[in-house]
Structure formats: C-alpha cells, structure tokens
Design a protein around this motif. Structure first.
Motif, PDB file in Angstrom:
ATOM      1  N   THR A 196       0.851  -1.193   0.000  1.00 45.78           N
ATOM      2  CA  THR A 196       0.000   0.000   0.000  1.00 45.78           C
ATOM      3  C   THR A 196       0.883   1.239   0.000  1.00 45.78           C
ATOM      4  OG1 THR A 196      -1.684  -1.185   1.264  1.00 45.78           O
ATOM      5  CG2 THR A 196      -1.803   1.221   1.263  1.00 45.78           C
ATOM      6  N   PRO A 197       0.686   2.167  -0.923  1.00 47.33           N
ATOM      7  CA  PRO A 197       1.541   3.364  -0.956  1.00 47.33           C
ATOM      8  C   PRO A 197       1.524   4.093   0.387  1.00 47.33           C
ATOM      9  CG  PRO A 197       0.222   3.221  -2.953  1.00 47.33           C
ATOM     10  CD  PRO A 197      -0.298   2.170  -2.029  1.00 47.33           C
ATOM     11  N   ASP A 198       2.705   4.231   0.973  1.00 40.40           N
ATOM     12  CA  ASP A 198       2.803   4.854   2.296  1.00 40.40           C
ATOM     13  C   ASP A 198       4.283   5.032   2.631  1.00 40.40           C
ATOM     14  OD1 ASP A 198       2.188   5.897   4.760  1.00 40.40           O
ATOM     15  OD2 ASP A 198       0.959   4.189   5.411  1.00 40.40           O
ATOM     16  N   SER A 199       4.533   5.668   3.765  1.00 36.61           N
ATOM     17  CA  SER A 199       5.894   5.781   4.289  1.00 36.61           C
ATOM     18  C   SER A 199       6.173   4.574   5.181  1.00 36.61           C
ATOM     19  CB  SER A 199       6.049   7.080   5.082  1.00 36.61           C
ATOM     20  OG  SER A 199       7.334   7.169   5.653  1.00 36.61           O
ATOM     21  N   TYR A 200       7.264   3.860   4.899  1.00 31.43           N
ATOM     22  CA  TYR A 200       7.616   2.646   5.637  1.00 31.43           C
ATOM     23  C   TYR A 200       9.001   2.788   6.262  1.00 31.43           C
ATOM     24  CZ  TYR A 200       3.810   0.190   3.190  1.00 31.43           C
ATOM     25  OH  TYR A 200       2.584  -0.216   2.698  1.00 31.43           O
ATOM     26  N   THR A 201       9.158   2.193   7.417  1.00 29.88           N
ATOM     27  CA  THR A 201      10.476   2.073   8.031  1.00 29.88           C
ATOM     28  C   THR A 201      11.020   0.694   7.694  1.00 29.88           C
ATOM     29  OG1 THR A 201       9.907   3.546   9.853  1.00 29.88           O
ATOM     30  CG2 THR A 201      11.792   2.099  10.178  1.00 29.88           C
ATOM     31  N   ILE A 202      12.162   0.655   7.008  1.00 26.40           N
ATOM     32  CA  ILE A 202      12.822  -0.601   6.672  1.00 26.40           C
ATOM     33  C   ILE A 202      13.850  -0.890   7.765  1.00 26.40           C
ATOM     34  CG2 ILE A 202      14.068  -1.901   4.919  1.00 26.40           C
ATOM     35  CD1 ILE A 202      11.375  -0.861   3.959  1.00 26.40           C
ATOM     36  N   LYS A 203      13.766  -2.064   8.369  1.00 25.53           N
ATOM     37  CA  LYS A 203      14.661  -2.415   9.470  1.00 25.53           C
ATOM     38  C   LYS A 203      15.411  -3.701   9.158  1.00 25.53           C
ATOM     39  CE  LYS A 203      14.806  -2.769  14.524  1.00 25.53           C
ATOM     40  NZ  LYS A 203      14.032  -2.573  15.768  1.00 25.53           N
ATOM     41  N   ALA A 204      16.697  -3.734   9.493  1.00 27.38           N
ATOM     42  CA  ALA A 204      17.527  -4.921   9.295  1.00 27.38           C
ATOM     43  C   ALA A 204      18.329  -5.178  10.563  1.00 27.38           C
ATOM     44  CB  ALA A 204      18.471  -4.731   8.105  1.00 27.38           C
ATOM     45  N   CYS A 205      18.502  -6.445  10.905  1.00 28.45           N
ATOM     46  CA  CYS A 205      19.242  -6.820  12.109  1.00 28.45           C
ATOM     47  C   CYS A 205      20.252  -7.913  11.787  1.00 28.45           C
ATOM     48  CB  CYS A 205      18.295  -7.309  13.199  1.00 28.45           C
ATOM     49  SG  CYS A 205      17.180  -6.034  13.838  1.00 28.45           S
ATOM     50  N   GLY A 206      21.402  -7.835  12.426  1.00 32.36           N
ATOM     51  CA  GLY A 206      22.445  -8.831  12.242  1.00 32.36           C
ATOM     52  C   GLY A 206      23.251  -8.988  13.516  1.00 32.36           C
ATOM     53  N   LEU A 207      24.393  -9.644  13.397  1.00 32.94           N
ATOM     54  CA  LEU A 207      25.278  -9.873  14.533  1.00 32.94           C
ATOM     55  C   LEU A 207      26.659  -9.299  14.227  1.00 32.94           C
ATOM     56  CD1 LEU A 207      24.374 -13.592  15.366  1.00 32.94           C
ATOM     57  CD2 LEU A 207      23.730 -11.577  16.694  1.00 32.94           C
ATOM     58  N   ARG A 208      27.163  -8.500  15.166  1.00 32.54           N
ATOM     59  CA  ARG A 208      28.544  -7.997  15.060  1.00 32.54           C
ATOM     60  C   ARG A 208      29.447  -9.055  15.698  1.00 32.54           C
ATOM     61  NH1 ARG A 208      30.412  -4.474  11.811  1.00 32.54           N
ATOM     62  NH2 ARG A 208      28.900  -2.871  12.440  1.00 32.54           N
ATOM     63  N   ALA A 209      30.230  -9.706  14.848  1.00 30.35           N
ATOM     64  CA  ALA A 209      31.057 -10.810  15.312  1.00 30.35           C
ATOM     65  C   ALA A 209      32.055 -10.358  16.366  1.00 30.35           C
ATOM     66  CB  ALA A 209      31.794 -11.447  14.133  1.00 30.35           C
ATOM     67  N   SER A 210      32.166 -11.148  17.423  1.00 31.35           N
ATOM     68  CA  SER A 210      33.096 -10.834  18.507  1.00 31.35           C
ATOM     69  C   SER A 210      34.530 -11.150  18.080  1.00 31.35           C
ATOM     70  CB  SER A 210      32.743 -11.642  19.757  1.00 31.35           C
ATOM     71  OG  SER A 210      33.713 -11.447  20.764  1.00 31.35           O
ATOM     72  N   LYS A 211      35.459 -10.301  18.502  1.00 36.38           N
ATOM     73  CA  LYS A 211      36.873 -10.532  18.215  1.00 36.38           C
ATOM     74  C   LYS A 211      37.567 -11.293  19.336  1.00 36.38           C
ATOM     75  CE  LYS A 211      37.451  -6.407  15.332  1.00 36.38           C
ATOM     76  NZ  LYS A 211      38.226  -5.141  15.139  1.00 36.38           N
ATOM     77  N   VAL A 212      36.835 -11.523  20.420  1.00 37.29           N
ATOM     78  CA  VAL A 212      37.392 -12.200  21.588  1.00 37.29           C
ATOM     79  C   VAL A 212      36.808 -13.606  21.674  1.00 37.29           C
ATOM     80  CG1 VAL A 212      37.686 -12.131  24.090  1.00 37.29           C
ATOM     81  CG2 VAL A 212      37.610  -9.988  22.779  1.00 37.29           C
ATOM     82  N   ALA A 213      37.665 -14.609  21.733  1.00 38.07           N
ATOM     83  CA  ALA A 213      37.210 -15.991  21.816  1.00 38.07           C
ATOM     84  C   ALA A 213      36.359 -16.204  23.062  1.00 38.07           C
ATOM     85  CB  ALA A 213      38.412 -16.931  21.830  1.00 38.07           C
ATOM     86  N   GLY A 214      35.216 -16.846  22.881  1.00 36.79           N
ATOM     87  CA  GLY A 214      34.324 -17.124  24.002  1.00 36.79           C
ATOM     88  C   GLY A 214      33.344 -16.014  24.303  1.00 36.79           C
TER      89      GLY A 214
END
Length: 219
Positions: A174-192
């Motif tokens: 439907t023509p309108d204003s939409y918020t596009i959202k994306a989620c991911g994971l920031r990989a840890s640099k520290v083991a464990g």
C-alpha cells in the motif's frame, strides 16, 4: 601653436580642432560591462545549476536492499529461515507499529502451489546437525551485501484444503511511508565472547522506483 597672418578685409576661417589619435580614443574608451561575467574581457558562461541527486538504481523492475558494514568487524546475518527475520518493514510508530513482511520464510510455499503448498523440510536431529544446516551471509568491515526484492509484500494464512500448514500470498505494498529495518550480529573478536546483536533502519516511500537501491548502514 598655429599663427595665421591675414590682410585687411580678409575673413579668417578657424580650422576645427584636430581629431584625437586613435590610440588615445582606445585608451580613454569606457567599456560597458557585459551581462555575463568576464575574465580579461572574455565573456564566461555562467556555471550550470547542479541537478539534484537521483537514487541509485539497478536493472530490472524489482528493487535492492544494500546492507552496508560501516563498522569495525564482520557483520553476520543468519538466513537459515530466509531473509524474512533479518529484513522487514513497518508502518506507524511503536508500540502501534504494523509489521510488513518483505520476504517469505524458508520452507513455506505460495497458497496456489497445489499439492506442494506444505513443503517437507528436514529438521536437525541434534545440535551438530543444526549447526551444519545453518545458513549465514557475512559482510566484512567496509563491505556490503545486496539483497534483491521483488517489490511485493508477503502475508500468511492457513493453507487451503484443510492442510496443516501456512502458506503465503504476495501483493503490492500500500503506498505509504515505511520504516525498513535490518538486524544482524557484530562478530566478537574475543574468543568465548558472544556476538552482539545490531540493528539499523531507514524510512522510504513504497512502492520504490524500478531498480532502486535502498541502503542501510550498520555503524
């Protein structure tokens, strides 16, 4: 100085003043300014008015979402269930926002798929199989991922014919204003140390232009 000798009764004709030399006229001439800007007397065309920036596009009638990793470290997107849990949209503002699905969930079918409306997908038997069957997409720091979108929104409903699954239908947004959202994971640099969940969003008007690219930046 010129001296004229005349006899009595003669009429004297006074010669006109000599014309100024050409170089004097050239030196004293006042040049009227031109309407255009000049440089050393040479007219210069005015600078062209810059055109407004146009959104980036790619070939085709669909659109593209670009997930940009502008932060430090790898950015990981879990796509075992497809892009639907990773990249979605909503209208309004929380807590009254209405979620809109941009992609179908993995291992589901369209409601007009007939006998294949309830696909059979093997489930992992243990943790080892779960890890082996998991899917992910990774964008290194400074890189990006592009996810094609067919410009359709997805809705789920009970499968026809009394089948025990859900199927999806697709329609134009439907023509309108939409918020596009994306989620991911920031990989840890520290083991464990566990990876950190990160999300970003941007607001656009749907439907998009054919081939338009919508960028979402993860800092």
């Amino acid at each position: 100085m010129v001296v004229a000798l005349v006899s009595c009764g003669s009429k004297v004709k006074v010669p006109p003043e000599p014309l100024a030399r050409a170089d004097e006229l050239k030196r004293d001439k006042v040049v009227e300014p031109d309407t255009d800007a000049t440089v050393s007397g040479v007219p210069v065309a005015p600078a062209p008015t810059p055109e407004p920036a146009k959104p980036e596009t790619v070939p085709g009638t669909g659109a593209m979402f670009e997930l940009k990793n502008d932060g430090d470290g790898d950015l990981v997107f879990t796509t075992t269930k497809g892009w639907q849990p990773v990249l979605f949209a909503y209208t309004g503002k929380p807590p009254k926002a209405k979620t809109v699905f941009l992609f179908e969930t993995a291992c589901t079918a369209a409601c007009d798929a007939g006998d294949n409306v309830c696909p059979a997908c093997p489930a992992p038997k243990n943790k080892k199989e779960e890890v082996a069957m998991a899917k992910k997409e990774t964008a290194a720091s400074g890189k990006s991922l592009r996810v094609p979108w067919d410009q359709k929104v997805v809705a789920y409903q009970k499968a026809p014919g009394g089948k025990k699954c859900k199927c999806f239908t697709k329609a134009d947004p439907t023509p309108d204003s939409y918020t596009i959202k994306a989620c991911g994971l920031r990989a840890s640099k520290v083991a464990g140390k566990p990876s950190k969940a990160v999300c970003t969003e941007t607001t656009v008007a749907l439907p998009l232009q054919a081939g338009q690219v919508v960028s979402l930046s993860f800092k």
